[in-house]
Design an enzyme around this catalytic site. Structure first.
Site, short mmCIF file in Angstrom:
data_model
loop_
_atom_site.label_atom_id
_atom_site.label_comp_id
_atom_site.label_asym_id
_atom_site.label_seq_id
_atom_site.Cartn_x
_atom_site.Cartn_y
_atom_site.Cartn_z
N SER A 139 8.71 81.97 -44.60
CA SER A 139 10.40 82.03 -44.82
C SER A 139 10.60 83.59 -44.64
O SER A 139 9.60 84.39 -44.92
CB SER A 139 10.35 81.37 -46.31
OG SER A 139 11.65 81.72 -46.75
N TYR A 152 7.87 80.51 -55.64
CA TYR A 152 8.05 80.37 -54.12
C TYR A 152 8.16 81.74 -53.25
O TYR A 152 7.43 81.67 -52.20
CB TYR A 152 9.39 79.80 -53.84
CG TYR A 152 9.79 79.38 -52.45
CD1 TYR A 152 9.04 78.26 -51.74
CD2 TYR A 152 10.71 80.10 -51.82
CE1 TYR A 152 9.53 78.09 -50.47
CE2 TYR A 152 11.19 79.59 -50.42
CZ TYR A 152 10.37 78.55 -49.67
OH TYR A 152 10.59 78.21 -48.24
N1 LIG Z 1 15.18 74.59 -45.58
C1 LIG Z 1 15.13 76.03 -45.87
O1 LIG Z 1 16.38 76.70 -46.35
C2 LIG Z 1 13.83 76.66 -45.58
C3 LIG Z 1 14.15 78.01 -45.52
C4 LIG Z 1 12.87 78.78 -45.38
C5 LIG Z 1 11.77 78.18 -45.06
N2 LIG Z 1 11.61 76.84 -45.19
C6 LIG Z 1 10.61 76.00 -45.15
O2 LIG Z 1 10.61 75.00 -44.28
C7 LIG Z 1 9.34 74.29 -44.50
C8 LIG Z 1 9.96 72.61 -44.14
O3 LIG Z 1 11.08 72.68 -45.25
P1 LIG Z 1 12.39 71.64 -44.82
O4 LIG Z 1 13.44 72.75 -44.98
O5 LIG Z 1 12.27 70.93 -43.86
O6 LIG Z 1 12.45 70.99 -46.14
P2 LIG Z 1 12.58 69.16 -46.58
O7 LIG Z 1 13.76 68.78 -45.55
O8 LIG Z 1 12.76 69.15 -48.07
O9 LIG Z 1 11.14 68.62 -45.72
C9 LIG Z 1 10.16 68.62 -46.62
C10 LIG Z 1 8.96 67.87 -46.12
O10 LIG Z 1 7.65 68.07 -46.67
C11 LIG Z 1 7.22 66.97 -47.25
N3 LIG Z 1 6.51 67.23 -48.64
C12 LIG Z 1 6.83 67.85 -49.36
N4 LIG Z 1 6.26 67.97 -50.50
C13 LIG Z 1 5.23 67.23 -50.09
C14 LIG Z 1 3.75 66.94 -50.61
N5 LIG Z 1 3.44 67.44 -51.99
N6 LIG Z 1 2.83 66.19 -49.78
C15 LIG Z 1 3.30 65.98 -48.65
N7 LIG Z 1 4.09 66.30 -47.95
C16 LIG Z 1 5.32 66.97 -48.88
C17 LIG Z 1 8.68 65.96 -47.32
O11 LIG Z 1 8.27 64.74 -47.17
P3 LIG Z 1 7.84 63.76 -48.60
O12 LIG Z 1 8.89 63.95 -49.54
O13 LIG Z 1 7.79 62.29 -48.14
O14 LIG Z 1 6.52 64.19 -48.95
C18 LIG Z 1 9.14 66.42 -46.16
O15 LIG Z 1 8.66 65.84 -45.01
C19 LIG Z 1 9.14 74.35 -45.93
O16 LIG Z 1 7.63 75.14 -45.60
C20 LIG Z 1 9.83 75.36 -46.35
O17 LIG Z 1 9.19 76.25 -47.11
C21 LIG Z 1 12.68 76.17 -45.48
#
Ligand SMILES: NC(=O)c1ccc[n+]([C@@H]2O[C@H](COP(=O)([O-])OP(=O)(O)OC[C@H]3O[C@@H](n4cnc5c(N)ncnc54)[C@H](OP(=O)(O)O)[C@@H]3O)[C@@H](O)[C@H]2O)c1
Length: 260
Positions: A139, A152
């Site tokens: 991130s 985080y």
């Molecule tokens: N969105 C942002 O603003 C942002 C910015 C910078 C970086 N990121 C990074 O991008 C990545 C993807 O996030 P996203 O934005 O796509 O978020 P998201 O829509 O909340 O997706 C998170 C995914 O991870 C899975 N997950 C969460 N906790 C888990 C666990 N304990 N075990 C197994 N699977 C788990 C969830 O499925 P289940 O709930 O079914 O497990 C879901 O598939 C993350 O690493 C996040 O830190 C996001």
């Protein structure tokens, strides 16, 4: 199965975009997340739309043995991972001293421990074969401390630091590890972390372009891909290193404070 990508957090906002991109290239998939039903739906959709094969593993990546379980299951089934996308992760708003032990320890387990273990388990096989690519989702939070998301930001600093070191170590092996650093995106992330009503998430970007930049960066073996910054974030990110540290900390604190 062939040309297989293992994608953690496959059912989430960014994960589903990675799934689409890989399937468009006719690659098969191993989809990992906790919710079996969401995984089944995604498997059905992707197999129908792109005529590829998808294998699902429902596992909580905060469990101590999650990485070993994934690795061993795939070994037993002779499923060879060509692309490892460590994408699952979550944040969580709140002062360090008010958040529970469980909230922050499970965040470290998913964002840091299991990501590290999966990288450690799959890389030697890739090196032995002489082919493979890794994409770790970090991130822009990696670039500074993050008051009101202290743990985080620290987890993502770890992901970027370790990833960049490994990128250098892999020179000459034919394998690469790319680190993706997105800005604020409209996925399930903000809701899951209680960040919806913070200035940081006032204008999140769509995840599709971020996933594309990351996926293509991985194919090219890039060191880092920074993508999806809003205009305000771009200005802040370029000014942050020049600001006095205490001023920068207050800015990040305010950006992650829930608006009344
Ligand atoms: N969105 C942002 O603003 C942002 C910015 C910078 C970086 N990121 C990074 O991008 C990545 C993807 O996030 P996203 O934005 O796509 O978020 P998201 O829509 O909340 O997706 C998170 C995914 O991870 C899975 N997950 C969460 N906790 C888990 C666990 N304990 N075990 C197994 N699977 C788990 C969830 O499925 P289940 O709930 O079914 O497990 C879901 O598939 C993350 O690493 C996040 O830190 C996001």
């Amino acid at each position: 199965m062939k040309n297989i990508a293992l994608i953690t957090g496959a059912t989430g906002g960014l994960g589903q975009e990675f799934v689409k991109l890989h399937a468009q290239r006719k690659g098969d998939l191993v989809l990992v997340a906790r919710e079996q039903e969401a995984l089944n739906k995604l498997k059905e959709k992707v197999e129908k739309e792109y005529s590829v094969e998808a294998y699902t593993i429902a596992v909580d990546l905060s469990q101590a043995d999650a990485a070993e379980r994934i690795y061993n299951e795939l070994k037993e089934k002779d499923i060879v991972i060509e692309y490892l996308l460590n994408n699952a992760g979550f944040g969580g708003q709140g002062d360090f001293f008010t958040r529970t032990m469980e909230q922050d320890m499970s965040m470290i387990a998913v964002n840091v421990v299991t990501l590290t273990k999966l990288t450690k388990l799959f890389l030697p096989d890739m090196i032995k074969r002489g082919s493979g690519r890794v994409l770790n989702t970090s991130s822009t939070a990696a670039m500074m401390p993050g008051p009101r998301q202290a743990v985080y930001y620290a987890t993502k600093a770890f992901v970027t630091s370790m990833g960049n070191s490994i990128w250098q170590e892999l020179k000459g092996t034919g394998i690469t590890l790319t680190t993706l650093m997105p800005g604020a995106m409209s996925t399930g992330f903000a809701k899951a972390g209680g960040l919806q009503n913070t200035p940081l998430f006032a204008h999140p970007v769509e995840p599709a372009a971020v996933a594309k930049a990351g996926y293509e960066g991985m194919l090219k073996g890039k060191l880092n891909v920074v993508s999806g910054l809003t205009f305000v974030q771009r200005i802040f990110m370029s000014m942050a290193p020049l600001l006095p540290k205490k001023m920068m900390l207050k800015q990040v604190y305010d950006m992650q404070t829930i608006k009344k």
